[in-house]
Scaffold this motif. Sequence first.
Motif, short mmCIF file in Angstrom:
data_model
loop_
_atom_site.label_atom_id
_atom_site.label_comp_id
_atom_site.label_asym_id
_atom_site.label_seq_id
_atom_site.Cartn_x
_atom_site.Cartn_y
_atom_site.Cartn_z
N ASP A 1 -8.72 10.22 -0.04
CA ASP A 1 -7.72 10.29 -1.11
C ASP A 1 -6.70 9.16 -1.06
O ASP A 1 -5.87 9.03 -1.96
N TYR A 2 -6.71 8.36 0.00
CA TYR A 2 -5.76 7.26 0.16
C TYR A 2 -6.49 5.99 0.60
O TYR A 2 -6.20 5.41 1.65
N SER B 1 -9.26 -1.66 -2.15
CA SER B 1 -9.80 -0.56 -1.33
C SER B 1 -11.27 -0.83 -1.01
O SER B 1 -12.17 -0.17 -1.52
N VAL C 1 2.95 4.51 0.34
CA VAL C 1 1.79 5.41 0.42
C VAL C 1 1.87 6.26 1.69
O VAL C 1 1.59 7.46 1.68
N GLU D 1 4.09 9.29 -0.41
CA GLU D 1 2.99 9.98 -1.08
C GLU D 1 2.32 11.03 -0.18
O GLU D 1 1.20 11.47 -0.44
N PHE E 1 0.88 11.07 2.76
CA PHE E 1 -0.36 10.85 3.49
C PHE E 1 -0.33 11.54 4.86
O PHE E 1 -1.30 12.18 5.27
N SER F 1 1.77 2.16 -10.13
CA SER F 1 0.69 2.45 -9.19
C SER F 1 -0.22 1.25 -8.97
O SER F 1 -1.01 1.22 -8.02
#
Length: 377
Positions: free
Chosen positions: A87-88, A110, A185, A189, A191, A290
């Motif tokens: 998800d990250y 990514s 992040v 967010e 994580f 984002s």
Amino acid sequence: MDVHDNNGGTHPHHESLLQVVSVMSVTPLKVTEPRLALQVVTDNDGAMERRGIIGGCYQIVLYYNHCSDDWNLAGWIVESLAKALVDYPLLAGRLKRTKDDHNTCLQIVSNDAGIRLLEARCCLTLPRFLDELIRNKNHEEQLVFWNKIDHQNPEFSPLVYVQVTNFECGGYSIGISCSLLLAEVLVVENFLKKWAKIHNEMLLKNGEIKKPIFYQPYQSKLDEALPSDVISRTLSKKGAESMVFKINSKEASFNKERLREIAMICVEEVEHKFNTKMGSKFSFLVKESSKVTRVQSPSKSKRKHSSMQGLALKNNFQMTPTTWNEFGLYEVAFSKGNTAVYVSCWVASVPDGHVLAVPYPKENASASALIVVSPPC
């Protein structure tokens, strides 16, 4: 300062307190599709390379008391971290240079290159280490690993490192280094909380605790550490001080220009408190969306407000000094009920003054956090 071990011996350098016994890469459990990209936009004077933002990192060390499975921890972390990265995926990505019609840009892609994970042992007990830490904060540098990103070939440098350190007689620490470009992040967010939740659920699902698939306790001899050229690290510069500010807007529109103006006032607060100077320019990093992070170097000489203008800004914004604890790090537990007994946070490897703007945790869109870091002494 010499540090004494449990047997009365001395260690002339704090590096000798630790042995790194394994290094591996952890990738997301699944291939990231579609690929994600975060554009890194800089101002015209090439602030990022010159001011060291590419090489800068946000570092956290979380300390935990003994749990029933300390020596299997690194193996279980390989599995839980791989699941959390699904998800990250940007945390497992790399910087990539791209070209548009005008200049060369940077992207974080990514590409599932992975997080670098290290396992280490410390010859001191956790209480003894924390006691030594009060007298010499430099010991803490060995619990968190960072290699600054190569400016010439950034695609070969990990953006996140995790180090698991087991202490004598139980207890462990988890040290995390994350590129400043992805710090939001990591801490905003959620994580870390998501990762810890997955880790706990994975252990509970297994019922009785068994050895993890990736557990390799004797891949190096107990009296040997990995060669230094395999684990060479970038030591952070000494003397940097930081403050965290919570910013609440009373204006209907809380735009980026206003945030930069508020950042100038916060910079002046840090200069006054720590009796330091940020210089004529400092690096200002803000995530605009984002898909875009912007790095600028606002000039104090051009942006310095008169006292009346500064007062007007303060009337429209509530600026409250706060602490790193606001990011909920003490709530992160990798075994049920075993929350951190101590947490350290700092920004490292930034040669000049730096300001990082992130959304404020647990608040609406009108609140932000500004993290101001003074230049190292």
